[in-house]
Design a protein around this motif. Structure first.
Motif, PDB file in Angstrom:
ATOM      1  N   ARG A  10       1.017  -1.199   0.082  1.00 44.10           N
ATOM      2  CA  ARG A  10      -0.118  -0.058   0.011  1.00 44.10           C
ATOM      3  C   ARG A  10       0.861   1.239   0.149  1.00 44.10           C
ATOM      4  O   ARG A  10       0.642   2.165  -0.742  1.00 44.10           O
ATOM      5  CB  ARG A  10      -0.930  -0.147   1.250  1.00 44.10           C
ATOM      6  CG  ARG A  10      -2.096  -0.988   1.137  1.00 44.10           C
ATOM      7  CD  ARG A  10      -3.058  -0.698   2.306  1.00 44.10           C
ATOM      8  NE  ARG A  10      -4.042  -1.622   2.279  1.00 44.10           N
ATOM      9  CZ  ARG A  10      -4.904  -1.913   1.480  1.00 44.10           C
ATOM     10  NH1 ARG A  10      -5.186  -1.163   0.455  1.00 44.10           N
ATOM     11  NH2 ARG A  10      -5.750  -3.066   1.688  1.00 44.10           N
ATOM     12  N   LEU A  13       2.778   1.579  -3.470  1.00 41.64           N
ATOM     13  CA  LEU A  13       2.151   1.656  -4.472  1.00 41.64           C
ATOM     14  C   LEU A  13       1.194   2.810  -4.427  1.00 41.64           C
ATOM     15  O   LEU A  13       0.353   3.155  -5.350  1.00 41.64           O
ATOM     16  CB  LEU A  13       1.717   0.558  -4.874  1.00 41.64           C
ATOM     17  CG  LEU A  13       2.561  -0.764  -5.510  1.00 41.64           C
ATOM     18  CD1 LEU A  13       1.706  -1.855  -5.546  1.00 41.64           C
ATOM     19  CD2 LEU A  13       3.272  -0.176  -6.640  1.00 41.64           C
ATOM     20  N   VAL A  15      -1.546   2.920  -2.628  1.00 44.04           N
ATOM     21  CA  VAL A  15      -3.084   2.366  -2.825  1.00 44.04           C
ATOM     22  C   VAL A  15      -3.908   2.710  -1.440  1.00 44.04           C
ATOM     23  O   VAL A  15      -3.233   2.657  -0.226  1.00 44.04           O
ATOM     24  CB  VAL A  15      -2.584   0.893  -2.810  1.00 44.04           C
ATOM     25  CG1 VAL A  15      -4.200   0.216  -2.934  1.00 44.04           C
ATOM     26  CG2 VAL A  15      -2.150   0.456  -4.220  1.00 44.04           C
ATOM     27  N   GLU A  16      -5.120   3.195  -1.546  1.00 46.18           N
ATOM     28  CA  GLU A  16      -5.971   3.429  -0.656  1.00 46.18           C
ATOM     29  C   GLU A  16      -5.962   2.187   0.444  1.00 46.18           C
ATOM     30  O   GLU A  16      -6.202   1.230  -0.130  1.00 46.18           O
ATOM     31  CB  GLU A  16      -7.216   3.867  -1.137  1.00 46.18           C
ATOM     32  CG  GLU A  16      -7.198   5.158  -2.092  1.00 46.18           C
ATOM     33  CD  GLU A  16      -7.321   6.218  -1.616  1.00 46.18           C
ATOM     34  OE1 GLU A  16      -7.728   6.478  -0.215  1.00 46.18           O
ATOM     35  OE2 GLU A  16      -6.705   7.418  -2.004  1.00 46.18           O
ATOM     36  N   THR A  19      -9.112  -0.076  -0.810  1.00 45.43           N
ATOM     37  CA  THR A  19      -8.751  -0.993  -1.794  1.00 45.43           C
ATOM     38  C   THR A  19      -8.326  -2.646  -1.502  1.00 45.43           C
ATOM     39  O   THR A  19      -7.214  -2.570  -0.760  1.00 45.43           O
ATOM     40  CB  THR A  19      -7.633  -0.538  -3.089  1.00 45.43           C
ATOM     41  OG1 THR A  19      -8.005   0.880  -3.516  1.00 45.43           O
ATOM     42  CG2 THR A  19      -7.369  -1.340  -4.364  1.00 45.43           C
ATOM     43  N   ILE A  21      -6.479  -5.813  -1.496  1.00 48.10           N
ATOM     44  CA  ILE A  21      -5.465  -6.505  -2.007  1.00 48.10           C
ATOM     45  C   ILE A  21      -5.320  -7.866  -1.839  1.00 48.10           C
ATOM     46  O   ILE A  21      -5.429  -8.174  -0.725  1.00 48.10           O
ATOM     47  CB  ILE A  21      -3.996  -5.663  -1.487  1.00 48.10           C
ATOM     48  CG1 ILE A  21      -4.026  -4.301  -2.171  1.00 48.10           C
ATOM     49  CG2 ILE A  21      -2.719  -6.469  -2.184  1.00 48.10           C
ATOM     50  CD1 ILE A  21      -2.755  -3.706  -1.565  1.00 48.10           C
ATOM     51  N   THR A  25      -4.422 -10.169  -7.136  1.00 49.29           N
ATOM     52  CA  THR A  25      -4.563  -8.857  -7.574  1.00 49.29           C
ATOM     53  C   THR A  25      -3.413  -8.253  -8.631  1.00 49.29           C
ATOM     54  O   THR A  25      -2.292  -8.515  -8.215  1.00 49.29           O
ATOM     55  CB  THR A  25      -4.472  -7.861  -6.472  1.00 49.29           C
ATOM     56  OG1 THR A  25      -5.746  -7.966  -5.428  1.00 49.29           O
ATOM     57  CG2 THR A  25      -4.833  -6.372  -6.924  1.00 49.29           C
ATOM     58  N   LEU A  27      -0.752  -5.997  -9.698  1.00 46.94           N
ATOM     59  CA  LEU A  27       0.029  -4.978  -9.253  1.00 46.94           C
ATOM     60  C   LEU A  27       0.129  -3.687 -10.281  1.00 46.94           C
ATOM     61  O   LEU A  27       0.193  -2.590  -9.845  1.00 46.94           O
ATOM     62  CB  LEU A  27       1.531  -5.377  -8.834  1.00 46.94           C
ATOM     63  CG  LEU A  27       1.813  -6.297  -7.707  1.00 46.94           C
ATOM     64  CD1 LEU A  27       2.999  -6.715  -7.485  1.00 46.94           C
ATOM     65  CD2 LEU A  27       0.984  -5.845  -6.577  1.00 46.94           C
ATOM     66  N   ASP A  29      -2.565  -3.238 -12.079  1.00 48.42           N
ATOM     67  CA  ASP A  29      -3.795  -2.473 -12.018  1.00 48.42           C
ATOM     68  C   ASP A  29      -3.763  -1.724 -10.599  1.00 48.42           C
ATOM     69  O   ASP A  29      -4.582  -0.795 -10.481  1.00 48.42           O
ATOM     70  CB  ASP A  29      -4.841  -3.408 -11.722  1.00 48.42           C
ATOM     71  CG  ASP A  29      -5.315  -4.083 -12.957  1.00 48.42           C
ATOM     72  OD1 ASP A  29      -4.779  -3.829 -14.083  1.00 48.42           O
ATOM     73  OD2 ASP A  29      -6.098  -5.192 -12.619  1.00 48.42           O
ATOM     74  N   LEU A  30      -2.929  -1.839  -9.506  1.00 44.17           N
ATOM     75  CA  LEU A  30      -2.418  -1.065  -8.554  1.00 44.17           C
ATOM     76  C   LEU A  30      -1.678   0.049  -8.945  1.00 44.17           C
ATOM     77  O   LEU A  30      -1.417   0.833  -7.852  1.00 44.17           O
ATOM     78  CB  LEU A  30      -2.150  -1.926  -7.297  1.00 44.17           C
ATOM     79  CG  LEU A  30      -2.912  -2.927  -6.759  1.00 44.17           C
ATOM     80  CD1 LEU A  30      -2.281  -3.765  -5.702  1.00 44.17           C
ATOM     81  CD2 LEU A  30      -4.341  -2.391  -6.214  1.00 44.17           C
ATOM     82  N   THR A  64       1.869 -10.195  -9.291  1.00 47.45           N
ATOM     83  CA  THR A  64       0.823 -10.168  -8.402  1.00 47.45           C
ATOM     84  C   THR A  64       1.570 -10.079  -6.740  1.00 47.45           C
ATOM     85  O   THR A  64       2.714 -10.543  -6.763  1.00 47.45           O
ATOM     86  CB  THR A  64      -0.096 -11.401  -8.269  1.00 47.45           C
ATOM     87  OG1 THR A  64       0.709 -12.442  -8.169  1.00 47.45           O
ATOM     88  CG2 THR A  64      -0.500 -11.551  -9.751  1.00 47.45           C
TER      89      THR A  64
END
Length: 83
Positions: A10, A13, A15-16, A19, A21, A25, A27, A29-30, A64
């Motif tokens: 998180r 990257l 990432v909220e 979201t 994970i 998932t 990576l 897309d993140l 991933t």
């Protein structure tokens, strides 16, 4: 995967926390790009006090979270628990 690893993903990257994970998932897309993959590599190696071998520095490993986690845990000493 442990919560510290997810938190590291998180942060690296950006990432909220809302979201989800999972091991599968993407990576990309993140927000993974070539620069973030390098930052993530350094972050993982520092956090887990390991060095990933050159053979793991590829698109498959960084595709991933599950793939990356397997590469990380393969470098941990036998019987040790990830931090």
């Amino acid at each position: 995967m442990d919560s510290a690893f997810i938190d590291l993903l998180r942060r690296q990257l950006r990432v909220e926390t809302t979201t989800e994970i999972t091991a599968d998932t993407s990576l990309r897309d993140l927000g993974m790009d070539s620069m973030r993959s390098i930052e993530l590599l350094f972050g993982v190696e520092e956090a887990y006090d390991i060095t990933l071998p050159d053979s793991d520095l590829n698109e498959t490993t960084f595709a991933t979270p599950g793939n990356l986690w397997r590469a990380v845990t393969a470098q941990l000493p036998q019987g040790s628990v990830a931090p």
